[in-house]
Design an enzyme around this catalytic site. Structure first.
Site, short mmCIF file in Angstrom:
data_model
loop_
_atom_site.label_atom_id
_atom_site.label_comp_id
_atom_site.label_asym_id
_atom_site.label_seq_id
_atom_site.Cartn_x
_atom_site.Cartn_y
_atom_site.Cartn_z
N PRO A 114 -39.55 -19.08 7.32
CA PRO A 114 -40.20 -19.71 6.16
C PRO A 114 -41.44 -20.48 6.63
CG PRO A 114 -37.84 -20.19 6.23
CD PRO A 114 -38.21 -19.63 7.55
N GLY B 289 -44.62 -22.95 5.41
CA GLY B 289 -45.24 -23.77 4.37
C GLY B 289 -46.63 -24.19 4.80
N ARG C 250 -57.38 -33.94 17.14
CA ARG C 250 -56.74 -33.39 18.32
C ARG C 250 -57.55 -32.28 18.96
NH1 ARG C 250 -50.87 -32.22 16.93
NH2 ARG C 250 -50.79 -31.86 19.17
N TYR D 173 -42.63 -44.54 17.30
CA TYR D 173 -43.54 -43.39 17.30
C TYR D 173 -44.54 -43.58 18.45
CZ TYR D 173 -46.37 -39.65 15.24
OH TYR D 173 -47.04 -38.47 15.01
#
Lengths: 545, 545
Positions: free
Chosen positions: B140, B142, B407, B464
Site C-alpha cells: 500500500p 500513500g 535533506r 526525537y
C-alpha cells in the site's frame, strides 16, 4: 449549597464502602420503595427463597489425582480446594440468571472442579503450565462480579476445569512517583488499591459499581469503565503495562506511554477476558489525590435536551469527572425513592420553572475544576437547567454502590431485575435509546425501564438500562433471556451500538460479537487465541466466537 | 508580545504549506547555516549528485500478462502503470538510506513491478482479490513518507509486487456534525483534509512533519503522532472506525466511541502497516476549528529542568496543544540558524537572568486556553523560565515542515543526516536520553546530536533525535546503519523505551520488535496475519517478525 470535602474524606468516600458479606446481606428495600414499585410493575409472585447451598446439585469434582498433586506441588495442598462450598462460591458471577440459578436447586449450575489459590505471578504461571500439561480448563476468578457469564465454570472439551482464584495476589508491587505509575497485582480489590495509593497521596480513580469486590485483573480482562470515567478515563486508558500468565509462558507488554511499534497489543490483551492469558500484574497510571471534590445536580427538561447538553459538554471539554444523566423514568424513580427530597414540592417547583419532564444530571468535580465548572454551568443555565444544589449529588454518591446489593431483596420480592448497557455515536444515541426501550417494553409485561448516560465522549456515549418487571414464575430465566435477546438485537442488527460498553462479552454477548467485529475480526481473535493457548485451556467457551 | 491569529489564518497556516515538488526542490541552506554546520561537524566530502532516473538500475517488470489484464479489468488500463518512472517513483520512502539509494545508480533499489491506482474502496478490494488469486505482493502506497522502509517494494516469496497507490481515494466521504466524526478516504492528504473540514468549521488537528504529503491511510497504518498531539491526541486516538480491504474480504470496525466487546481490534488494525489489510476509509473524530491560536516560547535552564517542567505540565493537565522542548544543542542550533534573532544579545540576556544552558520550550495554545495557560505560565515562572514572547514560536511554526525539505540540500553537502525517535516513561527519560546520545556519539565521528520532546503524556514522553555528521564516503550506508543499530540497542536492550514512538516499524525496526512485544506478541501478530492474509501477499517483509 455544594459540598466540598477534604482529602481524607475523599479517600474515605472510596474506602468506607469496603464490601463485607454482612453489608451486602443487610440491604432491604424500604416499604415506600416496595409500594412504589408495586404501582409501577404490578403484582409480583412470591419470590423463591435462596436455596441453601446444601440443596444445590453439585457434581463431584472431576479433577484427577495427578492434576491435584501437581497443582498442590505449586500452591500447597491448602490452596487446592475441592470442597463443595468453595467450589460453589466460584460458580459464576452476579447476573440475574446467575442469581436465579443459585435459588434453584435443580438449575444445573456449572461449578468448577477445584479452586486453586496461587500466591504470586510465578505460581500463577506454574498453575497454568500444569493445567496446559494435563489439559485442564482454567477460569480466572477475581471478584466474581461478571454479569455476562464471564466466570462461569464451563469445561468446554476439557475433562476438568479449575477456578484460578487470584485473591492472594493482593500486593501493591511498586509506585513510580515520577512516572505516576503503580504496579498492582491482579487480585487487588479497588478499596485496597485506593487505600494503598492514598498513603502516597495518589489515586487510581476507577470506581465502577462493582468497586467493592471487583479486582484489577478483572478490570483489565473486561475493559471496565467506572463512574468517574469522564475524568479518569476507562480502565484501558489507565493501563500502561500488563503481565499475563499464558500456556506459552509469561507475556509482558508496555515500555512506553505510546508507541508506533506495530499494533497496540496491550489493547488486545486488555479485554481478552481470560482467553489469552491470566493477568497477574497490571501497571496503571495514577494521579494525585484531588484536594477537593464537589457534587451537585441539575434538572433538565426532557431526555433529548439532556443528551444534547451532555454532548456539548463532552465536545467542549467541559465534562465533570463524574457526569451522569438519568432519563425521565430513572429520575422519577430517584425522586420517588429518595428519603431526603420533598418530592411533591420539588416537582411543583420544577414545573413552575418550565421543567415538565425532569431529567437528573449529577456532576462530580475533582480538584481545581473552577474554570471548567463555571463554563459548564453557564452552558447549563443557558438551556434552562435548574441547579438542585449538592444534596441530590451526595445522595447519589452515598448510594453509588447500592444497586447490586438490593438485587437479592428484589428477587425475594418476585422481581425480575437486570441491567444492560451499550454505547453509540451521538447521532445514534436517540434511535438506540428508543429501540432498546421499545424492545424491552415489547418483550416484558409492564416493565419499568430506566436509563442513564454515565460515560460521555466527544463522539458518543454509553446507555445503561435498568429493567424491573414482575417475575414470570413459569419461566423466570426464559422471561429475561427473551427480553435480553430483543434488546441485543435492537443494539446490533443495524450496527447502531456496541453489544457492551463495559460489561464485556462473556457467554451472554458472544452470539452478537461477530456481527460487531466481522467474520475477519472473529477469525483474528481465534487465531490469536490458538497462538497463545493452542489447547484452549483458558476460560473455555467465553468471548472468542 | 504573543501573536493571535484569526480562524481563516489558522486554516491557512495548515494549508499554505501544501506540498509541491517545486516547493520541496527549492530549499537550500543559507550560507550562515553551512558555515555553522561546518564548524560543528567538520569538513564534509563532496556529496554525490542525485543520479538521473535513467542511470538507476531498474529490473524489467515481472508482472505477468494475466495479472496485468486482471488488474486492468478492475482499474482500467490507464491505471496499471509499468513504466520505469512511475515504478521508480514508488520505490521506497524518505529515510536517509532511501535517499542514498536514489543517488547511487548501482544501489539495487527495490522497485515495484507495477503501480496500480484504484478509484475507490471497492476497486481496492478487487485489486487485493486479484493479487491474492495470482499470488502477487501488495505494498500500500500513500504519501511515500515512511522513514523506516515501510513502503519498500519487497517481493518476499512472491514473483511480483505492486505498489497499490491510494492517490485516487481522495474523497471526504461524510461529516457527522452531531457525532463530530468525518469519514475520510485513505488517500486524502492532510492539507486537503483540513481544507475540506474547514468548510464545515472543523479540523482534524493531525499535523506531523510529513503533513504536506502523508495520507490518512498512512497515519492509520503507522500510528502517527502530530506536532499538536498534546492537544489533539495521536492519530490512533482520533480513529473511531476503519475500513480495510483484505484477502479475506472487507473488514469494518468501529460502532461506538468505546466498547467492552472484547479486545479493541481497531487498535490492532491501526499500526498494522499494511500487513493486515489496506485502509480504504478511516472515520476520525473532528473538532471545531479553534477561534484563535497563540504561539510563544520560553527559555529554561538545562535539559533536566526542562523535562521536569514538561512532566509537571503533563501531569497537571496543563500541556499546551503544541508542547515542544529542545535540548541544549537543538536550542543552540535554532539560535545559530535563526535569521531573526539577535543571538548574541539573547544569549547574554539569558545568562544575566541565570540561564546558562538554554533549552527552548515552544508552546502553542488553541481556542480558549486562557485559564490553562495562566496556570502553566505561573508554573514556568516559578522555576525561572524566561518568556521569549511570540517570535520564536512563530519562527518554529513557519519552519515546522521544513526539515524533510532540507535533506537533499544536506546530502548535496556531503552530510549524513537522519532522525530517530523513541518514547519512555518519565523515570526512564533521563537515562534513555543519555544512552542514545552516547551511542550515537560513539558510533559516529564528531556528530551533531540534537533532541527534543514533542509528545508528552502523564506517564512519559517521546524523544526525537536529529543526527548530522560528515558522510563517510567509503561506506555511507554502513556508517548510518551502525549508528542506528547502536541507538536501537540502547533503546531496547533493557526495555528502556519503545523502538518507535511514531515512525513505525517497517523494515528498519523489525529486528527490535520481538524484544519489545515478546515472543508471544510476535506469534500473535503472525497468527493474526495468517488469519487475514493466508498467502502473505500484504506488504511482504514488513512489521511481522
Amino acid at each position: 449549597m455544594c459540598h466540598t470535602l477534604a482529602v481524607n474524606e475523599i479517600a474515605d468516600h472510596r474506602l468506607r464502602a469496603a464490601w463485607t458479606p454482612e453489608g451486602a446481606a443487610a440491604v432491604h428495600l424500604v416499604p415506600k420503595a416496595v409500594r412504589w414499585l408495586g404501582q409501577r410493575i404490578g403484582p409480583c409472585p412470591q419470590g423463591a427463597p435462596i436455596a441453601p447451598d446444601s440443596a444445590i446439585g453439585v457434581e463431584p469434582s472431576r479433577l484427577g489425582d495427578a492434576e491435584a498433586v501437581a497443582l498442590a506441588d505449586v500452591v500447597g495442598t491448602e490452596n487446592v480446594l475441592v470442597d463443595r462450598a468453595e467450589r460453589l462460591g466460584r460458580a459464576g458471577g452476579l447476573s440475574y440468571l446467575d442469581l436465579l440459578r443459585r435459588r434453584d436447586p435443580a438449575s444445573g449450575i456449572a461449578v468448577p472442579d477445584a479452586v486453586v489459590l496461587p500466591a504470586d505471578p510465578e505460581q500463577v504461571q506454574r498453575v497454568v503450565d500444569v493445567c496446559a500439561e494435563y489439559d485442564v480448563g482454567v477460569v480466572p476468578f477475581g471478584g466474581g462480579t461478571s454479569v455476562v457469564g464471564g466466570v462461569t465454570a464451563l469445561r468446554g472439551d476439557k475433562k476438568a476445569v479449575i477456578a484460578l482464584d487470584l485473591d492472594r495476589l493482593d500486593q501493591l508491587v511498586s509506585v513510580d512517583r515520577v512516572s505516576r505509575i503503580a504496579v498492582l497485582q491482579a487480585g487487588m480489590r479497588t478499596p485496597d488499591v485506593e487505600q494503598r495509593l492514598a498513603e502516597h497521596g495518589l489515586t487510581l480513580g476507577h470506581v465502577p459499581q462493582s468497586f467493592e469486590r471487583a479486582t484489577i485483573g478483572g478490570f483489565a480482562a473486561t475493559r471496565s469503565a467506572g463512574q468517574e470515567s469522564s475524568g479518569y478515563g476507562r480502565f484501558e486508558d489507565m493501563v500502561t503495562g500488563v503481565r499475563l500468565a499464558t500456556p506459552s509462558g509469561e507475556w509482558r507488554l508496555g515500555v512506553a506511554p505510546a508507541s508506533a511499534a506495530g499494533p497496540d497489543l496491550r489493547q488486545l490483551a486488555v479485554g481478552s477476558e481470560g482467553t489469552l492469558g491470566v493477568f497477574t500484574e497490571v501497571a496503571v497510571r495514577v494521579r494525585e489525590l484531588p484536594e477537593k471534590e464537589r457534587f451537585e445536580a441539575f434538572a433538565i427538561d426532557g431526555w433529548e435536551r439532556g443528551t444534547t447538553i451532555v454532548r456539548h459538554l463532552a465536545q467542549r471539554g467541559l465534562l465533570a469527572d463524574v457526569t451522569r444523566l438519568s432519563d425521565v423514568d430513572e429520575t422519577d424513580s430517584a425522586l420517588a425513592l429518595s428519603a431526603n427530597w420533598k418530592t411533591t414540592a420539588l416537582r411543583r417547583y420544577l414545573r413552575a420553572r418550565g421543567i415538565a419532564e425532569p431529567c437528573l444530571l449529577v456532576l462530580g468535580w475533582y480538584g481545581n475544576a473552577k474554570a471548567r465548572r463555571a463554563e459548564a454551568v453557564r452552558g447549563l443555565r443557558a438551556v434552562g437547567a435548574i441547579n438542585l444544589g449538592g444534596a441530590p449529588g451526595r445522595t447519589w454518591l452515598r448510594g453509588r454502590f447500592a444497586g447490586p446489593r438490593q438485587r437479592d431483596a428484589l428477587l425475594d420480592m418476585g422481581v425480575c431485575v437486570e441491567t444492560l448497557e451499550t454505547a453509540a455515536y451521538w447521532s445514534n444515541i436517540g434511535p438506540l435509546y428508543e429501540r432498546v426501550s421499545d424492545a424491552l417494553r415489547s418483550a416484558l409485561h409492564r416493565p419499568l425501564v430506566l436509563c442513564h448516560i454515565s460515560h460521555a465522549y466527544e463522539t458518543g456515549a454509553s446507555l445503561y438500562f435498568t429493567v424491573l418487571a414482575a417475575r414470570d414464575e413459569r419461566d423466570p430465566a426464559g422471561q429475561w433471556e427473551r427480553a435480553k435477546q430483543a434488546a441485543s438485537e435492537a443494539i446490533t442488527v443495524e450496527g447502531l451500538g456496541t453489544i457492551s460498553h463495559h460489561h464485556a462479552v462473556g457467554i451472554d454477548h458472544k452470539p452478537y460479537l461477530t456481527e460487531e467485529i466481522g467474520e475477519i475480526g472473529a477469525s483474528v481473535l481465534a487465531a490469536a487465541k490458538r497462538a497463545v493457548d493452542p489447547k484452549g485451556i483458558l476460560n473455555p467457551g467465553k468471548l472468542v466466537p
